[in-house]
Design a protein around this motif. Sequence first.
Motif, PDB file in Angstrom:
ATOM      1  N   GLU A 263     -15.236-123.354 -13.641  1.00 54.81           N
ATOM      2  CA  GLU A 263     -15.191-122.025 -13.028  1.00 54.81           C
ATOM      3  C   GLU A 263     -16.515-121.302 -13.225  1.00 54.81           C
ATOM      4  O   GLU A 263     -17.039-120.661 -12.325  1.00 54.81           O
ATOM      5  CB  GLU A 263     -14.047-121.225 -13.647  1.00 54.81           C
ATOM      6  N   LEU A 264     -17.079-121.418 -14.407  1.00 62.10           N
ATOM      7  CA  LEU A 264     -18.372-120.806 -14.673  1.00 62.10           C
ATOM      8  C   LEU A 264     -19.453-121.450 -13.813  1.00 62.10           C
ATOM      9  O   LEU A 264     -20.375-120.796 -13.360  1.00 62.10           O
ATOM     10  CB  LEU A 264     -18.714-120.964 -16.154  1.00 62.10           C
ATOM     11  N   GLY A 265     -19.327-122.771 -13.539  1.00 61.71           N
ATOM     12  CA  GLY A 265     -20.328-123.463 -12.741  1.00 61.71           C
ATOM     13  C   GLY A 265     -20.395-122.933 -11.328  1.00 61.71           C
ATOM     14  O   GLY A 265     -21.476-122.765 -10.774  1.00 61.71           O
ATOM     15  N   VAL A 266     -19.246-122.687 -10.678  1.00 58.37           N
ATOM     16  CA  VAL A 266     -19.243-122.134  -9.330  1.00 58.37           C
ATOM     17  C   VAL A 266     -19.925-120.773  -9.309  1.00 58.37           C
ATOM     18  O   VAL A 266     -20.781-120.487  -8.468  1.00 58.37           O
ATOM     19  CB  VAL A 266     -17.804-122.035  -8.792  1.00 58.37           C
TER      20      VAL A 266
ATOM     21  N   VAL B  94     -23.657-121.220  -9.780  1.00 62.51           N
ATOM     22  CA  VAL B  94     -24.342-121.693  -8.571  1.00 62.51           C
ATOM     23  C   VAL B  94     -24.543-120.547  -7.592  1.00 62.51           C
ATOM     24  O   VAL B  94     -25.637-120.359  -7.030  1.00 62.51           O
ATOM     25  CB  VAL B  94     -23.544-122.840  -7.914  1.00 62.51           C
ATOM     26  N   LEU B  95     -23.491-119.754  -7.369  1.00 61.81           N
ATOM     27  CA  LEU B  95     -23.609-118.622  -6.446  1.00 61.81           C
ATOM     28  C   LEU B  95     -24.633-117.611  -6.950  1.00 61.81           C
ATOM     29  O   LEU B  95     -25.445-117.086  -6.170  1.00 61.81           O
ATOM     30  CB  LEU B  95     -22.244-117.961  -6.265  1.00 61.81           C
ATOM     31  N   THR B  96     -24.580-117.326  -8.234  1.00 63.86           N
ATOM     32  CA  THR B  96     -25.535-116.365  -8.801  1.00 63.86           C
ATOM     33  C   THR B  96     -26.958-116.881  -8.692  1.00 63.86           C
ATOM     34  O   THR B  96     -27.879-116.145  -8.297  1.00 63.86           O
ATOM     35  CB  THR B  96     -25.194-116.090 -10.273  1.00 63.86           C
ATOM     36  N   ALA B  97     -27.159-118.159  -9.034  1.00 58.73           N
ATOM     37  CA  ALA B  97     -28.498-118.731  -8.952  1.00 58.73           C
ATOM     38  C   ALA B  97     -29.008-118.761  -7.520  1.00 58.73           C
ATOM     39  O   ALA B  97     -30.195-118.501  -7.266  1.00 58.73           O
ATOM     40  CB  ALA B  97     -28.494-120.145  -9.539  1.00 58.73           C
ATOM     41  N   ALA B  98     -28.109-119.058  -6.566  1.00 57.91           N
ATOM     42  CA  ALA B  98     -28.523-119.079  -5.160  1.00 57.91           C
ATOM     43  C   ALA B  98     -28.954-117.691  -4.704  1.00 57.91           C
ATOM     44  O   ALA B  98     -29.989-117.530  -4.043  1.00 57.91           O
ATOM     45  CB  ALA B  98     -27.379-119.602  -4.291  1.00 57.91           C
ATOM     46  N   GLY B  99     -28.149-116.680  -5.043  1.00 54.34           N
ATOM     47  CA  GLY B  99     -28.509-115.318  -4.661  1.00 54.34           C
ATOM     48  C   GLY B  99     -29.808-114.864  -5.297  1.00 54.34           C
ATOM     49  O   GLY B  99     -30.665-114.252  -4.640  1.00 54.34           O
ATOM     50  N   GLU B 100     -29.982-115.175  -6.574  1.00 59.75           N
ATOM     51  CA  GLU B 100     -31.216-114.789  -7.260  1.00 59.75           C
ATOM     52  C   GLU B 100     -32.423-115.515  -6.676  1.00 59.75           C
ATOM     53  O   GLU B 100     -33.507-114.927  -6.544  1.00 59.75           O
ATOM     54  CB  GLU B 100     -31.088-115.084  -8.751  1.00 59.75           C
ATOM     55  N   SER B 101     -32.234-116.787  -6.309  1.00 57.50           N
ATOM     56  CA  SER B 101     -33.354-117.542  -5.726  1.00 57.50           C
ATOM     57  C   SER B 101     -33.754-116.966  -4.373  1.00 57.50           C
ATOM     58  O   SER B 101     -34.950-116.873  -4.055  1.00 57.50           O
ATOM     59  CB  SER B 101     -32.965-119.014  -5.577  1.00 57.50           C
ATOM     60  N   LEU B 102     -32.760-116.584  -3.569  1.00 57.73           N
ATOM     61  CA  LEU B 102     -33.071-116.000  -2.266  1.00 57.73           C
ATOM     62  C   LEU B 102     -33.825-114.686  -2.424  1.00 57.73           C
ATOM     63  O   LEU B 102     -34.829-114.438  -1.737  1.00 57.73           O
ATOM     64  CB  LEU B 102     -31.773-115.787  -1.480  1.00 57.73           C
ATOM     65  N   VAL B 103     -33.356-113.849  -3.337  1.00 56.73           N
ATOM     66  CA  VAL B 103     -34.039-112.572  -3.578  1.00 56.73           C
ATOM     67  C   VAL B 103     -35.450-112.817  -4.099  1.00 56.73           C
ATOM     68  O   VAL B 103     -36.410-112.145  -3.683  1.00 56.73           O
ATOM     69  CB  VAL B 103     -33.223-111.720  -4.568  1.00 56.73           C
TER      70      VAL B 103
ATOM     71  N   MET C 226     -23.676-131.987   4.066  1.00 60.55           N
ATOM     72  CA  MET C 226     -22.965-131.050   3.196  1.00 60.55           C
ATOM     73  C   MET C 226     -23.990-130.257   2.398  1.00 60.55           C
ATOM     74  O   MET C 226     -24.931-130.807   1.857  1.00 60.55           O
ATOM     75  CB  MET C 226     -22.051-131.814   2.248  1.00 60.55           C
ATOM     76  N   SER C 227     -23.826-128.966   2.305  1.00 59.23           N
ATOM     77  CA  SER C 227     -24.779-128.112   1.618  1.00 59.23           C
ATOM     78  C   SER C 227     -24.711-128.337   0.111  1.00 59.23           C
ATOM     79  O   SER C 227     -23.769-128.917  -0.427  1.00 59.23           O
ATOM     80  CB  SER C 227     -24.509-126.647   1.932  1.00 59.23           C
ATOM     81  N   LEU C 228     -25.754-127.851  -0.577  1.00 58.32           N
ATOM     82  CA  LEU C 228     -25.806-127.987  -2.036  1.00 58.32           C
ATOM     83  C   LEU C 228     -24.644-127.277  -2.696  1.00 58.32           C
ATOM     84  O   LEU C 228     -24.013-127.803  -3.621  1.00 58.32           O
ATOM     85  CB  LEU C 228     -27.140-127.413  -2.529  1.00 58.32           C
ATOM     86  N   LEU C 229     -24.323-126.069  -2.215  1.00 58.80           N
ATOM     87  CA  LEU C 229     -23.209-125.330  -2.807  1.00 58.80           C
ATOM     88  C   LEU C 229     -21.894-126.060  -2.596  1.00 58.80           C
ATOM     89  O   LEU C 229     -21.060-126.124  -3.506  1.00 58.80           O
ATOM     90  CB  LEU C 229     -23.138-123.930  -2.175  1.00 58.80           C
TER      91      LEU C 229
END
Length: 435
Positions: free
Chosen positions: A88-91, A94-103, A1-4
């Motif tokens: 809700e803020l956590g989801v 997580v998505l924002t942090a993942a996108g920022e980390s990839l960039v 299962m992925s981290l997200l």
Amino acid sequence: MSLLARRLLAFLLGIWLAVPAAWLVSMSAAAQPAAGMGLGSQDGPAEIATDSPEAVREAVSRLTDAEVRQMLLERLDAVAAERAADAELGVGAVLTAAGESLVTSITGAVSRIGNIPAGVSQGFGRFYEPRGATGTLHLIAVLVLALAVGHLAERLIWWLTPAAAPLAADARTGMPSLGATLEFLVRRFVFEGLGLAAFIAAAWGVMATVHPPEPISYLILTFFLFGPVLLSRIAVAIGRFLLAPQQPEYRLLRVDDAGARLLTTAIAVFAALVGLRMYILSFMGGHGVDLASMRLGFWMGLVVYGWIIYTAWRGRAPLTAMLLPGEEATSGERFMARAYPAASIVMIAAIWALGEIFVAQQLWHLLDGRLPLTLSLILSAPLADVAIRGLAAHYAPDIAGETRPAWRDLAERTRRGYVRMGRVIVLVALIVALF
């Protein structure tokens, strides 16, 4: 299962557990001095004095049961709302942090691409400096000699291998039976393994005998032998076992000759690229090159994943044909077979992106081979399905020459039953392995 997925599941469970958690929080809060709570008025409980613990206890002692329940419900509602908002803020976080980390990972690699020539030059300079031209040429000569001797040893094993007898054809298909085919392929795979073992042993013996005495030269030679050379040779043997590019009568997968050659070559190139990436990064790191300053691993990994994506796109026709069970395929099976190449490309890109997110977040403990293993499990599932269909057809009742419709229908139902049972077993095993 992925981290997200794990985070999302945790948030959902947090919402589900908000009420009992809120109850615990409220009980803890009730044992401490409270401020701003209402007690007995026309609009609600009147204000409780919080000058001292004694004043709080005295005010609480004057509350009625209804007022206590009202205050408790208000507190529980507030805590549950806060927990839901945090989830809700956590989801989103997580998505924002993942996108920022990839960039961050991509932009960091792009910004450091100019450091690659200097880093590579530094690594080869430190390799060349203690050896000079003579030592470097000697090392290359040892490598060439080792590979040549290994090749001769492998050829000798093949020459001593007895020739395989022709296999009898199956009356139903006109091709060799599944059991005879597997026996032939396994026997050939074992002999290829013996030849490969002879190749490695002979080449390693040469390297251990005539290489320069310093340990680093020995490591440079052996890492190359057990890295790209060994991995690519094992991949070729696996491709020949599954696809038999030169012998279609022994081919386990439903692929034409051109597709079999394409996929076999793609498997070998993939293994060689993985081995070269491991070797070059170890070579540079072993000579003191700062790999983080040039992100060479990012670009070499991009080549590896790019090759897999290219193979999935270029080989989409043979991959689709491989997954189709024939004329009896259902509409769902046809859809899945046609969608598999595109779906595999999406999964490959997702695994690559997840790896770069881990790098940006410095989650090195998650970069220990789990992502390639996960990708291999997912992409190999269709091969397991092909094997299930082949075994089901082999063990289903023989209907060759059978004219009774009832018997033919029974054989088909039996075959499909075997397929369904096999798919359930593979699905459960895949889920367990992924977890």
